[in-house]
Design a protein around this motif. Structure first.
Motif, PDB file in Angstrom:
ATOM      1  N   GLY A 146     -11.455  74.065  32.185  1.00 14.48           N
ATOM      2  CA  GLY A 146     -10.436  73.926  31.146  1.00 14.48           C
ATOM      3  C   GLY A 146     -10.124  75.228  30.447  1.00 14.48           C
ATOM      4  O   GLY A 146      -8.973  75.695  30.440  1.00 14.48           O
ATOM      5  N   PRO A 147     -11.124  75.875  29.826  1.00 10.93           N
ATOM      6  CA  PRO A 147     -10.875  77.172  29.199  1.00 10.93           C
ATOM      7  C   PRO A 147     -10.359  78.215  30.181  1.00 10.93           C
ATOM      8  O   PRO A 147      -9.544  79.081  29.806  1.00 10.93           O
ATOM      9  CB  PRO A 147     -12.250  77.554  28.640  1.00 10.93           C
ATOM     10  N   ARG A 158      -8.370  77.658  32.767  1.00 20.28           N
ATOM     11  CA  ARG A 158      -6.938  77.398  32.937  1.00 20.28           C
ATOM     12  C   ARG A 158      -6.148  77.870  31.711  1.00 20.28           C
ATOM     13  O   ARG A 158      -5.062  78.427  31.849  1.00 20.28           O
ATOM     14  CB  ARG A 158      -6.703  75.906  33.169  1.00 20.28           C
ATOM     15  N   ASN A 159      -6.701  77.631  30.527  1.00 18.00           N
ATOM     16  CA  ASN A 159      -6.014  78.104  29.314  1.00 18.00           C
ATOM     17  C   ASN A 159      -5.842  79.618  29.339  1.00 18.00           C
ATOM     18  O   ASN A 159      -4.781  80.135  28.972  1.00 18.00           O
ATOM     19  CB  ASN A 159      -6.805  77.694  28.071  1.00 18.00           C
ATOM     20  N   ILE A 182      -3.038  80.469  31.711  1.00 17.66           N
ATOM     21  CA  ILE A 182      -1.714  80.167  31.151  1.00 17.66           C
ATOM     22  C   ILE A 182      -1.274  81.272  30.203  1.00 17.66           C
ATOM     23  O   ILE A 182      -0.095  81.672  30.188  1.00 17.66           O
ATOM     24  CB  ILE A 182      -1.752  78.809  30.420  1.00 17.66           C
ATOM     25  N   GLU A 183      -2.200  81.781  29.394  1.00 18.62           N
ATOM     26  CA  GLU A 183      -1.855  82.854  28.456  1.00 18.62           C
ATOM     27  C   GLU A 183      -1.399  84.118  29.186  1.00 18.62           C
ATOM     28  O   GLU A 183      -0.533  84.846  28.706  1.00 18.62           O
ATOM     29  CB  GLU A 183      -3.062  83.160  27.566  1.00 18.62           C
ATOM     30  N   TRP A 212       5.889  72.776  28.685  1.00 20.59           N
ATOM     31  CA  TRP A 212       4.440  72.852  28.465  1.00 20.59           C
ATOM     32  C   TRP A 212       4.133  73.339  27.051  1.00 20.59           C
ATOM     33  O   TRP A 212       3.286  72.759  26.354  1.00 20.59           O
ATOM     34  CB  TRP A 212       3.824  73.783  29.507  1.00 20.59           C
ATOM     35  N   GLU A 213       4.844  74.370  26.641  1.00 18.32           N
ATOM     36  CA  GLU A 213       4.599  74.935  25.305  1.00 18.32           C
ATOM     37  C   GLU A 213       5.125  74.016  24.212  1.00 18.32           C
ATOM     38  O   GLU A 213       4.482  73.848  23.165  1.00 18.32           O
ATOM     39  CB  GLU A 213       5.246  76.308  25.217  1.00 18.32           C
ATOM     40  N   ARG A 215      -2.787  71.642  26.285  1.00 16.81           N
ATOM     41  CA  ARG A 215      -3.909  72.577  26.354  1.00 16.81           C
ATOM     42  C   ARG A 215      -5.130  71.833  26.876  1.00 16.81           C
ATOM     43  O   ARG A 215      -5.345  70.664  26.557  1.00 16.81           O
ATOM     44  CB  ARG A 215      -4.197  73.176  24.979  1.00 16.81           C
ATOM     45  N   PHE A 216      -5.929  72.520  27.678  1.00 18.40           N
ATOM     46  CA  PHE A 216      -7.113  71.910  28.266  1.00 18.40           C
ATOM     47  C   PHE A 216      -8.306  72.032  27.333  1.00 18.40           C
ATOM     48  O   PHE A 216      -8.491  73.061  26.677  1.00 18.40           O
ATOM     49  CB  PHE A 216      -7.454  72.582  29.605  1.00 18.40           C
ATOM     50  N   SER A 217      -9.116  70.998  27.293  1.00 17.11           N
ATOM     51  CA  SER A 217     -10.353  71.050  26.533  1.00 17.11           C
ATOM     52  C   SER A 217     -11.488  71.458  27.462  1.00 17.11           C
ATOM     53  O   SER A 217     -11.322  71.539  28.682  1.00 17.11           O
ATOM     54  CB  SER A 217     -10.649  69.669  25.925  1.00 17.11           C
ATOM     55  N   GLU A 229     -11.293  67.473  32.036  1.00 14.68           N
ATOM     56  CA  GLU A 229     -10.305  68.003  31.110  1.00 14.68           C
ATOM     57  C   GLU A 229      -8.874  67.811  31.587  1.00 14.68           C
ATOM     58  O   GLU A 229      -7.924  67.860  30.802  1.00 14.68           O
ATOM     59  CB  GLU A 229     -10.579  69.493  30.872  1.00 14.68           C
TER      60      GLU A 229
END
Length: 480
Positions: free
Chosen positions: A71-72, A74-75, A78-79, A168-169, A174-176, A181
């Motif tokens: 999850g983190p 993937r976040n 994405i950034e 998405w935004e 957002r993934f946990s 997740e």
């Protein structure tokens, strides 16, 4: 230059699979993309493989972080991503060459917020249908929504999709942290999207491998995380789309709860699992529990009473009845239809008959096997039976219907389940243009109706006007 599509690929110690995954991305027919690889603290040769792709293909970029989970990771990807569209791929899976081209093309055509497609399951190098996604993409549709197409409740994965980045935004997705997740994010995306495109094409190959995180799904910590994900989705649906709760709960009872059963089958100390199981069942809606299939209701009943030995026996019974356990009539004056399972009217267990009640599960199977022109009429041969009932049907009535008129037909029985009827086209004059064949059956007080299906086309069987007095079946010209 800003790429059209960003594909986020988190990885952690997947050296054996990463090359195949990245190669499948490199040969995508949609060429305007970037692959954002996120090294989630790998300690094997995965990073070296990723660096090789960066060195030889400018579309591949690599970032790293300490091991925080998918999850983190993937976040973080994405950034770093810059594309107008967003996609995800797991590092041990494979993406078919045309997948992203087709998904992005549909979004460009329709303006929908996300596009999704069918999934194949890679099992020992052989591609099979994904049981998780079965029935979802058999009838593709553009510009739809999960509230109009409830079958999408079964589409709980994030990687068989392309999303608009601005959607998405805007949705705040957002993934946990944690193992499951992706399920809450996938469900939120479906509900929050304005429009969704469904493609019938297989757009993702999901690999089954025993060493992956989710393959340890029978372990207690894993089951706790799955329950947390289920509760997260239910809380969201309760707030934003309560009409989907029953469908989601039914899916949990069909798919997710299997992992609890499997864990209980092998556990030497089932106490903690039983406690978790009761919490799991308590989190679901009563309607889904009441309408679950009879064999699942029996398993849940035994689970609730902590009868682990009996539950294991039922699990063995289920595996031995791969062709579906039978449903039988019991009683003469007031006939009921019950699952023919162990423990029915067991004096020791005293399980209520209602647990075994399977009347609502009975379905009429009617199919056309042949249709021949005799010179004056059509002779139709077919098969009529009741799913899971191993007995001859008592009474069968047939008729043709165009939606306004019904034309009854004479029926001759041919063996245990065979029927023969004839159709004179002149009897249908003035009706149509399309006629469907329907059956009504009655057996021991059980009345069922159903439309005939075409054994070859797997579609509704009908006569279609193609001139006078010529007729056709499922588009096939018939003799005149």
């Amino acid at each position: 230059m800003i790429p059209h599509l960003s594909i986020v690929v988190p990885f952690h110690n997947v050296e054996s699979y990463l090359t195949e995954c990245l190669k499948s991305l490199a040969v995508q027919t949609l060429e305007d993309f970037e692959v954002v690889m996120v090294d989630d603290g790998s300690s094997d040769g995965s990073r070296r493989i990723a660096e090789d792709f960066v060195a030889k293909d400018r579309r591949f970029v690599l970032i790293e972080q300490r091991n925080l989970g998918p999850g983190p990771a993937r976040n973080a990807g994405i950034e770093r991503a810059t594309g107008a569209y967003l996609a995800f791929a797991d590092a041990d899976d494979v993406v078919p060459p045309h997948a992203y081209e087709r998904l992005v093309a549909k979004l460009a055509e329709t303006g929908s917020d996300l596009a999704c497609g069918a999934v194949g399951r890679l099992v020992d190098g052989v591609l099979e249908e994904s049981i998780l996604h079965e029935k979802v993409f058999r009838r593709p549709q553009l510009c739809t929504h999960i509230t109009d197409k409830p079958v999408l409740i079964r589409d709980r994965t994030i990687w068989n999709k392309v999303y608009r980045r601005d959607f998405w935004e805007r949705a705040g997705l957002r993934f946990s942290a944690g193992i499951y997740e992706d399920v809450p994010v996938a469900m939120r995306a479906h509900v929050l999207a304005t429009r969704v495109d469904m493609l019938g094409d297989v757009v993702y190959h999901w690999r089954r491998r025993e060493s992956s995180i989710t393959q340890c799904r029978n372990e207690l910590p894993n089951l706790h995380e799955r329950l947390a994900a289920i509760r997260s989705v239910r809380a969201f649906l309760d707030e934003r789309a309560p009409e989907l709760l029953d469908g989601f709960d039914a899916l949990v009872l069909e798919k997710d709860i299997l992992f609890l059963f499997q864990a209980l089958e092998v556990s030497e100390e089932p106490g903690p699992l039983l406690e978790l199981a009761r919490s799991w069942v308590a989190s679901l809606g009563q309607n889904a529990l009441n309408t679950a299939p009879s064999l699942r209701r029996l398993e849940l009943h035994l689970l609730g009473r902590g009868l682990v030995a009996e539950l294991r026996k039922i699990r063995e019974f289920r595996r031995a009845r791969e062709d579906a356990a039978r449903i039988v009539p019991r009683g003469w004056r007031n006939t009921g239809w019950y699952g023919d399972y162990p423990f029915f009217r067991d004096r020791r267990l005293k399980i209520p008959d209602a647990v075994f009640d399977a009347r609502d599960e009975l379905k009429l199977h009617a199919r056309v096997e042949s249709c021949e022109w005799t010179g004056t009429e059509y002779q139709v041969r077919g098969h009529v039976s009741i799913h899971r009932v191993d007995r001859r049907i008592g009474q069968i009535d047939l008729w043709l219907s165009d939606g306004r008129r019904k034309v009854p037909l004479e029926v001759r029985r041919a063996g245990r389940h065979g029927i023969v009827t004839t159709i004179d086209p002149e009897r249908l004059a003035g009706g149509g243009p399309s006629w469907r064949l329907q059956a009504r059956t009655e057996t021991r007080g059980l009345v069922l109706k159903g439309w005939f299906r075409d054994v070859e086309a797997h579609a509704s069987w009908r006569f279609t006007a193609s001139g006078v007095p010529g007729w056709s079946r499922s588009g096939m010209d018939m003799p005149q």
